[in-house]
Design a protein around this motif. Structure first.
Motif, mmCIF file in Angstrom:
data_model
loop_
_atom_site.group_PDB
_atom_site.id
_atom_site.type_symbol
_atom_site.label_atom_id
_atom_site.label_comp_id
_atom_site.label_asym_id
_atom_site.label_seq_id
_atom_site.Cartn_x
_atom_site.Cartn_y
_atom_site.Cartn_z
ATOM 1 N N TYR A 1 0.802 -1.179 -0.041
ATOM 2 C CA TYR A 1 -0.041 0.054 -0.100
ATOM 3 C C TYR A 1 0.880 1.178 -0.007
ATOM 4 C CZ TYR A 1 -2.940 3.874 1.621
ATOM 5 O OH TYR A 1 -3.112 5.171 1.586
ATOM 6 N N SER A 2 0.179 2.338 -0.349
ATOM 7 C CA SER A 2 0.870 3.607 -0.051
ATOM 8 C C SER A 2 1.720 4.102 -1.420
ATOM 9 C CB SER A 2 1.444 3.935 1.440
ATOM 10 O OG SER A 2 2.765 3.798 1.054
ATOM 11 N N GLY B 1 4.860 16.791 4.163
ATOM 12 C CA GLY B 1 3.932 15.665 4.429
ATOM 13 C C GLY B 1 3.205 15.576 5.666
ATOM 14 N N PHE B 2 2.256 14.590 5.511
ATOM 15 C CA PHE B 2 1.439 14.285 6.840
ATOM 16 C C PHE B 2 2.438 13.915 8.061
ATOM 17 C CE2 PHE B 2 -0.621 11.071 9.485
ATOM 18 C CZ PHE B 2 -1.868 12.080 10.075
ATOM 19 N N ALA B 3 3.397 13.326 7.718
ATOM 20 C CA ALA B 3 4.632 12.677 8.857
ATOM 21 C C ALA B 3 5.034 13.956 9.682
ATOM 22 C CB ALA B 3 5.756 11.962 7.977
ATOM 23 N N ASP C 1 -3.582 3.103 10.580
ATOM 24 C CA ASP C 1 -2.063 2.981 10.142
ATOM 25 C C ASP C 1 -1.530 2.989 11.566
ATOM 26 O OD1 ASP C 1 -0.023 3.188 8.924
ATOM 27 O OD2 ASP C 1 -0.193 5.235 8.191
ATOM 28 N N THR D 1 -9.818 9.290 9.668
ATOM 29 C CA THR D 1 -9.607 9.461 8.239
ATOM 30 C C THR D 1 -11.205 9.465 7.560
ATOM 31 O OG1 THR D 1 -9.384 7.126 8.538
ATOM 32 C CG2 THR D 1 -7.370 8.437 8.032
ATOM 33 N N PHE E 1 -8.606 4.571 6.484
ATOM 34 C CA PHE E 1 -7.558 3.499 6.231
ATOM 35 C C PHE E 1 -7.523 2.706 7.556
ATOM 36 C CE2 PHE E 1 -3.459 1.700 6.275
ATOM 37 C CZ PHE E 1 -3.537 1.346 5.195
ATOM 38 N N ASP F 1 -7.205 13.474 9.047
ATOM 39 C CA ASP F 1 -6.172 13.088 7.918
ATOM 40 C C ASP F 1 -6.942 12.761 6.488
ATOM 41 O OD1 ASP F 1 -4.366 12.082 6.441
ATOM 42 O OD2 ASP F 1 -3.905 10.290 7.721
ATOM 43 N N TYR G 1 -6.005 12.021 3.514
ATOM 44 C CA TYR G 1 -5.017 11.648 2.816
ATOM 45 C C TYR G 1 -5.249 11.540 1.046
ATOM 46 C CZ TYR G 1 -6.741 7.017 3.601
ATOM 47 O OH TYR G 1 -7.661 5.973 3.674
ATOM 48 N N THR H 1 -2.035 16.010 1.744
ATOM 49 C CA THR H 1 -0.664 15.809 1.438
ATOM 50 C C THR H 1 -0.678 15.486 0.048
ATOM 51 O OG1 THR H 1 1.123 13.973 1.566
ATOM 52 C CG2 THR H 1 -1.153 13.227 1.862
ATOM 53 N N SER I 1 1.374 13.207 -1.243
ATOM 54 C CA SER I 1 1.815 12.115 -1.328
ATOM 55 C C SER I 1 1.086 10.813 -2.426
ATOM 56 C CB SER I 1 2.126 11.355 -0.182
ATOM 57 O OG SER I 1 2.936 11.899 0.667
ATOM 58 N N LYS I 2 -0.264 11.158 -2.191
ATOM 59 C CA LYS I 2 -0.953 10.072 -2.859
ATOM 60 C C LYS I 2 -1.372 10.921 -4.368
ATOM 61 C CE LYS I 2 -1.630 7.831 0.646
ATOM 62 N NZ LYS I 2 -0.319 6.795 0.710
ATOM 63 N N ARG J 1 7.369 15.277 -0.608
ATOM 64 C CA ARG J 1 7.365 15.857 0.986
ATOM 65 C C ARG J 1 6.515 17.149 1.016
ATOM 66 N NH1 ARG J 1 6.380 12.338 2.389
ATOM 67 N NH2 ARG J 1 6.156 12.771 4.343
HETATM 68 C C1 LIG Z 1 -3.434 7.181 6.440
HETATM 69 C C2 LIG Z 1 -2.499 7.882 5.859
HETATM 70 N N1 LIG Z 1 -2.401 9.344 5.888
HETATM 71 C C3 LIG Z 1 -1.425 9.967 5.394
HETATM 72 C C4 LIG Z 1 -0.304 9.566 4.526
HETATM 73 C C5 LIG Z 1 0.629 10.353 3.974
HETATM 74 O O1 LIG Z 1 1.752 10.500 4.610
HETATM 75 P P1 LIG Z 1 2.991 11.658 4.225
HETATM 76 O O2 LIG Z 1 2.213 12.840 3.685
HETATM 77 O O3 LIG Z 1 3.618 11.844 5.290
HETATM 78 O O4 LIG Z 1 3.627 10.935 2.873
HETATM 79 C C6 LIG Z 1 -0.529 8.004 4.482
HETATM 80 C C7 LIG Z 1 0.608 7.582 3.514
HETATM 81 O O5 LIG Z 1 0.797 6.263 3.241
HETATM 82 C C8 LIG Z 1 -1.312 7.512 4.890
HETATM 83 O O6 LIG Z 1 -1.386 6.007 4.778
#
Ligand SMILES: Cc1ncc(COP(=O)(O)O)c(C=O)c1O
Length: 469
Positions: free
Chosen positions: A113-114, A179-181, A206, A246, A251, A279, A281, A308, A310-311, A318
């Motif tokens: 995933y991701s 990013g979300f991180a 997650d 979420t 998720f 979130d 995402y 984010t 990221s997706k 980032r």
């Molecule tokens: C539930 C969820 N939120 C957020 C993100 C995004 O994280 P980031 O923006 O740090 O890449 C992901 C990435 O896999 C995710 O699975």
């Protein structure tokens, strides 16, 4: 101790010399160079600085350097070339004990995933935006940043999110993060510093954020997810003062929070000084209907929103963003500055230009049918080859969760699949309070339809073999 980096001559050389040890300087020089060659830090054919230049840079007499070079030539570490220059010889180096390659290599077809399809990254449009900002950004914009990020990106994203996600964002309340991180880590740290104690997370969810919460000093508790989103009665009983949801596409279950759940969450937050952390995402990818608007729009003072790229674009960018209740803006801005002094300015400005020109919308319009095709292919192939699997969740995002039939367990299935070059991933890491039903999460974002079909066929074979033994 003198620790001098010399840049004279064709090569650069960092040498440590101690004048207080009694060890002759030529020996120290020899041993410094020898160690670096043996470790592979000075590679074969590297041209060494001239003896004159090195002596000058290190404050040594030239004779000391000549003596060291001669010794290393005699030992075979250096080679003296015609024309008066010296090179590193080609000797077998001692490899540092490094990461061992994994014995089996990556799976041939991987449902991890991701992973969005980064091969579709809109290079040409991004390049136009980069060019634009490199040409037009005034020098003063290259100074240290506002902790919230550039006003250009905050404005472009606020406009975009208000239009597409139904948020109530203002540029002043937005913060750009890596990013979300990073956004989630900083938010949890700030909340912990303000006296928040317990973070409720969806169960399953997650797992990364649970460790982040613990590091910030927050206790994480799991609250079950129903088909209509998180169980708000259980949330009330959990004693949490902040909850991560979420809501648009849970998720990993793929559930969507109903209007009742959203209203109940907002009401929960309004009782006491509580916060909903949303979130959002992958909400841009809803295939069967328009996505439901973000909760932030319902209660901007009670909901902190995270988005984010990221997706939608690529995780390697980032780029992430938060919409914050007013009371959290200043502490978060300070936290961001303390953490890294701000996200890189050209990336922010290029993204702002990209969004403002409508390229982000265009990219999403192009990607949605691709991902939808992948999802449909996956679900249909599962129905055809593994009808006892039970896909759950709405038609959205970049993953599908499916519950396993009772005779199959996650771990042996994953291991047997991997032996055949297939990566499949169980639900086990996502359960919070107690292990739940067995299932798999199929990420399909970076596969082709053909690979999806092959992957499910291979999985059906693997299961057939497991059942035969
Ligand atoms: C539930 C969820 N939120 C957020 C993100 C995004 O994280 P980031 O923006 O740090 O890449 C992901 C990435 O896999 C995710 O699975």
């Amino acid at each position: 101790m003198s620790r001098i980096s010399t840049s004279s001559g064709p090569g650069e050389l960092l040498v440590e010399l101690r004048r207080d040890t009694g060890v002759p300087l030529h020996q120290q020089l020899e041993s410094g160079i020898r160690t670096r060659i043996r470790a592979g830090l000075l590679r074969a054919d590297t041209v060494m600085p001239s003896t004159r230049a090195l002596a000058q840079d290190l404050g040594l007499s030239r004779g000391v350097v000549v003596e060291a070079y001669q010794q290393l030539v005699a030992e075979g570490y250096l080679v003296s070339r015609g024309g008066g220059y010296t090179q590193v010889a080609d000797i077998a180096v001692v490899e540092p004990s490094a990461v061992k390659p994994s014995p089996s290599g990556p799976p041939r077809i991987d449902f991890r995933y991701s992973r969005p399809d980064v091969s579709q990254f809109p290079r040409a449009a991004w390049l136009r935006s980069i060019r634009q900002v490199l040409n037009e950004t005034p020098y003063r914009s290259l100074a240290y940043l506002d902790g919230r990020g550039t006003i250009e990106l905050r404005t472009a994203l606020a406009d975009y999110l208000n239009r597409v996600r139904g948020t109530a964002a203002r540029p002043e309340n937005m913060l750009i993060c890596n990013g979300f991180a990073q956004g989630s880590r900083l938010l949890l740290q700030v909340l912990a510093a303000q006296g928040y104690r317990r973070l409720a997370v969806e169960d399953p969810s997650d797992n990364d954020l649970r460790d982040v919460a613990a590091a910030a000093g927050l206790e994480a508790v799991g609250v079950p997810v129903l088909q209509s989103g998180i169980d708000v009665d259980a949330l009330e009983r959990s004693g949490a003062d902040v909850v991560l949801v979420t809501a648009a596409h849970q998720f990993p279950t793929g559930a969507v929070a109903s209007a009742e759940t959203r209203a109940a969450l907002v009401a929960w937050a309004a009782r006491g000084d509580r916060l909903v952390f949303e979130d959002d995402y992958d909400a841009e990818y809803r295939y069967d209907r328009e996505p439901i608007g973000a909760m932030q729009g319902l209660a901007p003072d009670r909901v902190a929103y995270a988005g984010t790229a990221s997706k939608t674009l690529a995780p390697g960018l980032r780029l992430g963003w938060l919409i914050l209740p007013a009371r959290l803006v200043e502490p978060m801005s300070q936290a961001k500055l303390m953490d890294d002094r701000g996200s890189p300015v050209f990336d922010q400005l290029a993204f702002a230009d990209f969004v403002a020109r409508g390229e982000f919308d265009r990219h999403l319009r192009r990607m949605r049918p691709r991902y939808r095709l992948l999802r449909d292919t996956l679900v249909h192939r599962l129905a055809a080859r593994l009808p006892e699997f039970e896909p759950v969740g709405v038609s959205a995002g970049l993953h599908v969760m499916a519950l396993l039939p009772p005779d199959l367990a996650e771990e042996p299935l994953q291991a047997a699949a991997l032996e055949r070059g297939l990566g499949v991933y169980g639900l086990a890491p996502y359960w919070v309070s107690a292990p739940g039903p067995a299932g798999l999460v199929f990420g399909y974002g970076s596969l082709t339809p053909k690979e999806v079909v092959e992957g499910i066929d291979l999985l059906a074979d693997v299961i057939g073999t497991l059942r035969d033994v």
